[in-house]
Design a protein around this motif. Structure first.
Motif, PDB file in Angstrom:
ATOM      1  N   GLN A  51       0.827  -1.198   0.000  1.00  0.00           N
ATOM      2  CA  GLN A  51       0.000   0.000   0.000  1.00  0.00           C
ATOM      3  C   GLN A  51       0.864   1.252   0.000  1.00  0.00           C
ATOM      4  N   VAL A  52       1.265   1.688  -1.177  1.00  0.00           N
ATOM      5  CA  VAL A  52       2.048   2.906  -1.331  1.00  0.00           C
ATOM      6  C   VAL A  52       1.309   3.824  -2.307  1.00  0.00           C
ATOM      7  N   PRO A  53       1.057   5.082  -1.939  1.00  0.00           N
ATOM      8  CA  PRO A  53       0.380   6.001  -2.857  1.00  0.00           C
ATOM      9  C   PRO A  53       1.131   6.112  -4.178  1.00  0.00           C
ATOM     10  N   ARG A  54       0.382   6.146  -5.257  1.00  0.00           N
ATOM     11  CA  ARG A  54       0.996   6.194  -6.584  1.00  0.00           C
ATOM     12  C   ARG A  54       1.943   7.388  -6.713  1.00  0.00           C
ATOM     13  N   ILE A  55       1.556   8.531  -6.170  1.00  0.00           N
ATOM     14  CA  ILE A  55       2.375   9.731  -6.299  1.00  0.00           C
ATOM     15  C   ILE A  55       3.742   9.540  -5.655  1.00  0.00           C
ATOM     16  N   VAL A  56       3.794   8.841  -4.525  1.00  0.00           N
ATOM     17  CA  VAL A  56       5.075   8.596  -3.847  1.00  0.00           C
ATOM     18  C   VAL A  56       5.938   7.662  -4.682  1.00  0.00           C
ATOM     19  N   ASP A  57       5.355   6.575  -5.148  1.00  0.00           N
ATOM     20  CA  ASP A  57       6.116   5.593  -5.920  1.00  0.00           C
ATOM     21  C   ASP A  57       6.637   6.203  -7.220  1.00  0.00           C
ATOM     22  N   ARG A  58       5.777   6.969  -7.917  1.00  0.00           N
ATOM     23  CA  ARG A  58       6.189   7.564  -9.189  1.00  0.00           C
ATOM     24  C   ARG A  58       7.303   8.596  -8.983  1.00  0.00           C
ATOM     25  N   CYS A  59       7.185   9.416  -7.953  1.00  0.00           N
ATOM     26  CA  CYS A  59       8.219  10.421  -7.692  1.00  0.00           C
ATOM     27  C   CYS A  59       9.551   9.758  -7.364  1.00  0.00           C
ATOM     28  N   CYS A  60       9.518   8.741  -6.514  1.00  0.00           N
ATOM     29  CA  CYS A  60      10.753   8.037  -6.151  1.00  0.00           C
ATOM     30  C   CYS A  60      11.381   7.379  -7.373  1.00  0.00           C
ATOM     31  N   GLU A  61      10.567   6.721  -8.173  1.00  0.00           N
ATOM     32  CA  GLU A  61      11.080   6.042  -9.365  1.00  0.00           C
ATOM     33  C   GLU A  61      11.717   7.036 -10.327  1.00  0.00           C
ATOM     34  N   ARG A 111       4.589  24.394 -12.258  1.00  0.00           N
ATOM     35  CA  ARG A 111       4.660  23.013 -12.747  1.00  0.00           C
ATOM     36  C   ARG A 111       4.360  22.015 -11.631  1.00  0.00           C
ATOM     37  N   VAL A 112       4.845  22.285 -10.424  1.00  0.00           N
ATOM     38  CA  VAL A 112       4.573  21.392  -9.295  1.00  0.00           C
ATOM     39  C   VAL A 112       3.075  21.341  -9.008  1.00  0.00           C
ATOM     40  N   GLN A 113       2.409  22.496  -9.042  1.00  0.00           N
ATOM     41  CA  GLN A 113       0.970  22.539  -8.798  1.00  0.00           C
ATOM     42  C   GLN A 113       0.206  21.797  -9.886  1.00  0.00           C
ATOM     43  N   GLN A 114       0.680  21.899 -11.125  1.00  0.00           N
ATOM     44  CA  GLN A 114       0.026  21.190 -12.218  1.00  0.00           C
ATOM     45  C   GLN A 114       0.128  19.675 -12.023  1.00  0.00           C
ATOM     46  N   LEU A 115       1.316  19.210 -11.645  1.00  0.00           N
ATOM     47  CA  LEU A 115       1.484  17.788 -11.377  1.00  0.00           C
ATOM     48  C   LEU A 115       0.604  17.344 -10.212  1.00  0.00           C
ATOM     49  N   ARG A 116       0.570  18.161  -9.184  1.00  0.00           N
ATOM     50  CA  ARG A 116      -0.239  17.833  -8.009  1.00  0.00           C
ATOM     51  C   ARG A 116      -1.718  17.736  -8.376  1.00  0.00           C
ATOM     52  N   ASP A 117      -2.183  18.656  -9.204  1.00  0.00           N
ATOM     53  CA  ASP A 117      -3.587  18.631  -9.625  1.00  0.00           C
ATOM     54  C   ASP A 117      -3.890  17.370 -10.426  1.00  0.00           C
ATOM     55  N   GLU A 118      -2.962  16.965 -11.286  1.00  0.00           N
ATOM     56  CA  GLU A 118      -3.179  15.764 -12.103  1.00  0.00           C
ATOM     57  C   GLU A 118      -3.267  14.515 -11.236  1.00  0.00           C
ATOM     58  N   LEU A 152       7.439  18.069  -5.367  1.00  0.00           N
ATOM     59  CA  LEU A 152       6.121  17.447  -5.261  1.00  0.00           C
ATOM     60  C   LEU A 152       6.106  16.379  -4.179  1.00  0.00           C
ATOM     61  N   LEU A 153       7.159  15.569  -4.115  1.00  0.00           N
ATOM     62  CA  LEU A 153       7.242  14.527  -3.093  1.00  0.00           C
ATOM     63  C   LEU A 153       7.259  15.141  -1.703  1.00  0.00           C
ATOM     64  N   LYS A 154       8.060  16.174  -1.506  1.00  0.00           N
ATOM     65  CA  LYS A 154       8.121  16.826  -0.200  1.00  0.00           C
ATOM     66  C   LYS A 154       6.777  17.429   0.182  1.00  0.00           C
ATOM     67  N   GLU A 155       6.106  18.054  -0.790  1.00  0.00           N
ATOM     68  CA  GLU A 155       4.800  18.662  -0.517  1.00  0.00           C
ATOM     69  C   GLU A 155       3.768  17.620  -0.111  1.00  0.00           C
TER      70      GLU A 155
END
Length: 268
Positions: free
Chosen positions: A49-59, A80-87, A108-111
């Protein structure tokens, strides 16, 4: 006698909660890196159970940013960070490729970690984790491991993913040379540097913006940095349950919840 179960949903609520508390799974379920010859069980739950956003950022950073000097310290594009976050918030399957700035992904990962409703290490465990900073050696690591046992499955998985990632970033802190003599720059992000940056996002006593939150974090900053540093340095062993503890747990379960024993054996 014990009932037959093929799925965790077939178990009673109490048993299901017990399984979640134990968070037992076999090492091969942790990922491609297997520890051959080690008869130890991990802290991971039945499902990863890892959020997709965390896994994608780390990868993304593991693939494109390990040699970026000052990763996590260099500024990013807020737009750009806000756009990624919204997506990600919209549930889109966001694809991060080589054209994406590693600094934007790092921000984005830190946020995400900073703005989680409950941090990776829940606030009710903040003081307990903080108290381990005054310990040393095996006593400190033993206390940290027992506290990790108390994390909810999704927190445990996500924290482990983050710690693995940070350890990999730190492994590339120093520069090196290729076989042909060409220099490979280091990212300058040691374990200490990474712990300094991420500890306020992982260990939070108060919610960001709450009264006196900044003052409390400042007072405890040295301790939370040390705690996260130890977690990064020893994550491989901290997230593994020793054979001795496994035998103790299984003996207890055999007496109190034999259906759990059957479930674990069927999984094996």
């Amino acid at each position: 006698g014990a009932m037959s179960v093929d799925s965790i949903t077939d178990l009673s609520d109490n048993t299901s909660k017990l399984l979640e508390a134990l968070q037992l799974s076999y090492p091969h379920e942790l990922g491609p890196r297997r520890s051959l010859g080690k008869k130890m069980l991990s802290l991971n739950p039945i499902t990863w159970q890892v959020p997709r956003i965390v896994d994608r950022c780390c990868e993304h950073i593991e693939m494109h940013g390990l040699h970026t000097v000052g990763i996590f310290r260099v500024g990013s594009s807020k737009k750009r960070v806000q756009q990624l976050r919204d997506e990600f918030d919209q549930g889109l399957d966001v694809f991060l490729d080589e054209h994406q700035s590693v600094h934007d992904v790092a921000a984005l990962l830190k946020e995400f970690l900073r703005d989680m409703p409950d941090p990776l290490i829940p606030r009710e465990l903040y003081s307990a984790f903080l108290s381990t900073a005054s310990m040393a050696g095996p006593a400190q690591l033993g206390a940290l491991q027992l506290l990790l046992f108390l994390l909810p499955p999704c927190h445990s998985d996500t924290l482990l993913r983050l710690l693995r990632f940070l350890a990999e970033v730190a492994r590339h802190a120093e520069g090196s040379r290729r076989a042909d003599g060409r220099e490979i720059p280091g990212n300058k992000m040691t374990v200490s540097n990474l712990a300094t940056i991420f500890s306020p996002n992982v260990l939070q006593k108060e919610r960001p913006g709450e009264k006196d939150a900044a003052a409390v974090n400042y007072e405890d900053s040295a301790a939370i940095i040390l705690v996260l540093q130890r977690l990064i340095e020893h994550h491989q062993t901290l997230f593994m349950v020793s054979p001795e503890m496994q035998r103790h747990v299984l003996r207890r379960l055999f007496q109190t919840d034999p259906e759990v024993i059957e479930y674990l054996l069927r999984r094996r």
